[in-house]
Design a protein around this motif. Structure first.
Motif, PDB file in Angstrom:
ATOM      1  N   HIS A 247     -28.257  28.061 -28.058  1.00  0.00           N
ATOM      2  CA  HIS A 247     -28.453  26.955 -27.115  1.00  0.00           C
ATOM      3  C   HIS A 247     -29.316  27.358 -25.905  1.00  0.00           C
TER       4      HIS A 247
ATOM      5  N   HIS B  49     -32.921  25.933 -24.334  1.00  0.00           N
ATOM      6  CA  HIS B  49     -33.292  25.575 -22.954  1.00  0.00           C
ATOM      7  C   HIS B  49     -34.547  26.349 -22.526  1.00  0.00           C
TER       8      HIS B  49
ATOM      9  N   ASP C 298     -28.934  18.602 -22.161  1.00  0.00           N
ATOM     10  CA  ASP C 298     -28.654  19.045 -23.521  1.00  0.00           C
ATOM     11  C   ASP C 298     -29.245  18.047 -24.508  1.00  0.00           C
TER      12      ASP C 298
HETATM   13 ZN    ZN Z   1     -27.252  23.190 -21.978  1.00  0.00          ZN
END
Ligand code: ZN
Ligand code: KG4
Length: 354
Positions: free
Chosen positions: A113, A117, A325
């Motif tokens: 994750h 980003h 997200d």
């Molecule tokens: Zn995040």
């Protein structure tokens, strides 16, 4: 490198997201927000998140496919966030991605994750009036870029020496910057998540009204710490007689001062870092990266830095949606990591992948 569209999924926290990407181009990026469901709890409630992901995942994927105008026969791989994140939430995305990959016989790419980003700045919008079939993907070389990841779960400085070779130069020792904004925002009754509200209120307040301490000035590392700011805010509020006695302007000033303190800490460490490290570009990613004041302060810090490289370029995601997200960044990262021979970010799946 995967040549063709990728279907990407992210269910790392409280938003269900699916996207279709090709190379660095984002063909669709759908986010089913759960913010309203979690608002009464003042934070993310894991079992509520899991249930909502279960309900939203199939329609979100279908919509991403439809918006991108692709069929399953066109998809070359399925990418999914494998962590870090909220375990019950991650599981829903991983299991659904496994099902899709086995049903349609596609390779499955687990993506970190944070790497998503970091690489979100590389995403490109699909040129209008061009079919995805006509897009050719060039992958410009990356060398010595510094990613500043500022989100609700992470705050870190990561050096990308080259594609797939990362070095974490500094990170928060306790709370993340977004978490600090959310927690102080909660003390001020600003609801959840408080970050965007603090940004709006800060525009009406004085950032120097309350002088917060600057953490970790005596340490030589590039690590950060936010728990002290949170405690300072609590004590200050008490000393002022509690949030109830604050007038509107008092809340605006508190919000502006909090935001300034949270960002000033990042700028202080970043300017030290730029003095010594060889950095050719600065990349900004994560939910807090949507904040215009953070971007402005970052530009100023880079401009004033007396580093080895004069005026490194600042890259930010092309749309705010790519800061929060979202699965678009996961699809773009999947292309990048399958292009790199190795990636130093852990890609071992936490659940058994088919
Ligand atoms: Zn995040
Ligand atoms: O990246 P993200 O969507 O989720 C995590 O991976 O954590 O980041 C969410 C965080 C929350 O703390 C939220 O308050 C903060 O990003 N945030 C903002 C803004 N938009 C979102 N903080 C300050 N200003 C904003 N405009």
């Amino acid at each position: 490198m995967i040549r063709g569209p990728i279907l990407a999924i992210d269910t790392s926290c409280d938003d269900t997201s699916a996207a279709v990407t090709i190379g660095r181009y984002v063909l669709s990026n759908v986010i089913a927000s759960q913010t309203e469901l979690h608002r009464p709890y003042g934070g993310v409630f894991p079992t509520v998140a899991k249930q909502a992901h279960r309900e939203n995942i199939a329609p979100t994927v279908d919509l991403a496919m439809k918006k991108a105008r692709v069929k399953w026969a066109d998809i070359k791989a399925v990418a999914v966030t494998q962590g870090p994140g909220l375990a019950p939430a991650l599981e829903v995305g991983i299991e659904y991605a496994q099902e899709l990959a086995s049903q349609y016989q596609k390779p499955l790419i687990p993506v970190n994750h944070i790497e998503g980003h970091i690489l979100s700045v590389l995403a490109l919008p699909k040129p209008q009036r061009k079919s995805w079939r006509d897009l050719s993907t060039t992958m410009p070389k990356i060398k010595n870029a510094l990613s500043v990841v500022v989100s609700g779960g992470h705050t870190e400085f990561v050096l990308i020496e080259k594609l797939g070779k990362y070095k974490v130069l500094g990170q928060t020792l306790d709370d993340a910057a977004g978490e600090c904004l959310d927690k102080i925002g909660r003390m001020l009754n600003l609801g959840y998540p408080a970050g965007p509200v603090i940004e709006e209120f800060a525009k009406l307040g004085d950032p120097k009204a309350i002088i917060f301490p600057l953490p970790l000035t005596t340490t030589k590392t590039y690590d950060l710490s936010y728990s002290g700011l949170k405690t300072f805010a609590r004590n200050k509020l008490e000393e002022m007689g509690g949030v109830e006695v604050l007038k509107k302007q008092g809340i605006y000033d508190f919000a502006a001062s909090t935001q300034y303190a949270v960002f000033r800490h990042i700028m202080y460490k970043l300017s030290k870092l730029l003095e010594t490290e060889n950095v050719s570009q600065v990349w900004l990613g994560g939910g807090v990266a949507a904040n215009a004041t953070l971007r402005r302060m970052l530009r100023e810090t880079i401009r004033n830095s007396k580093g080895q490289v004069t005026n490194p370029k600042l890259l930010v995601p092309y749309t705010k949606k790519l800061c929060m997200d979202n699965a678009g960044m996961i699809g773009v990262a999947a292309t990048e990591i399958t292009t790199a021979i190795n990636t130093s970010f852990e890609r071992k799946p936490r659940l058994k992948l088919a």
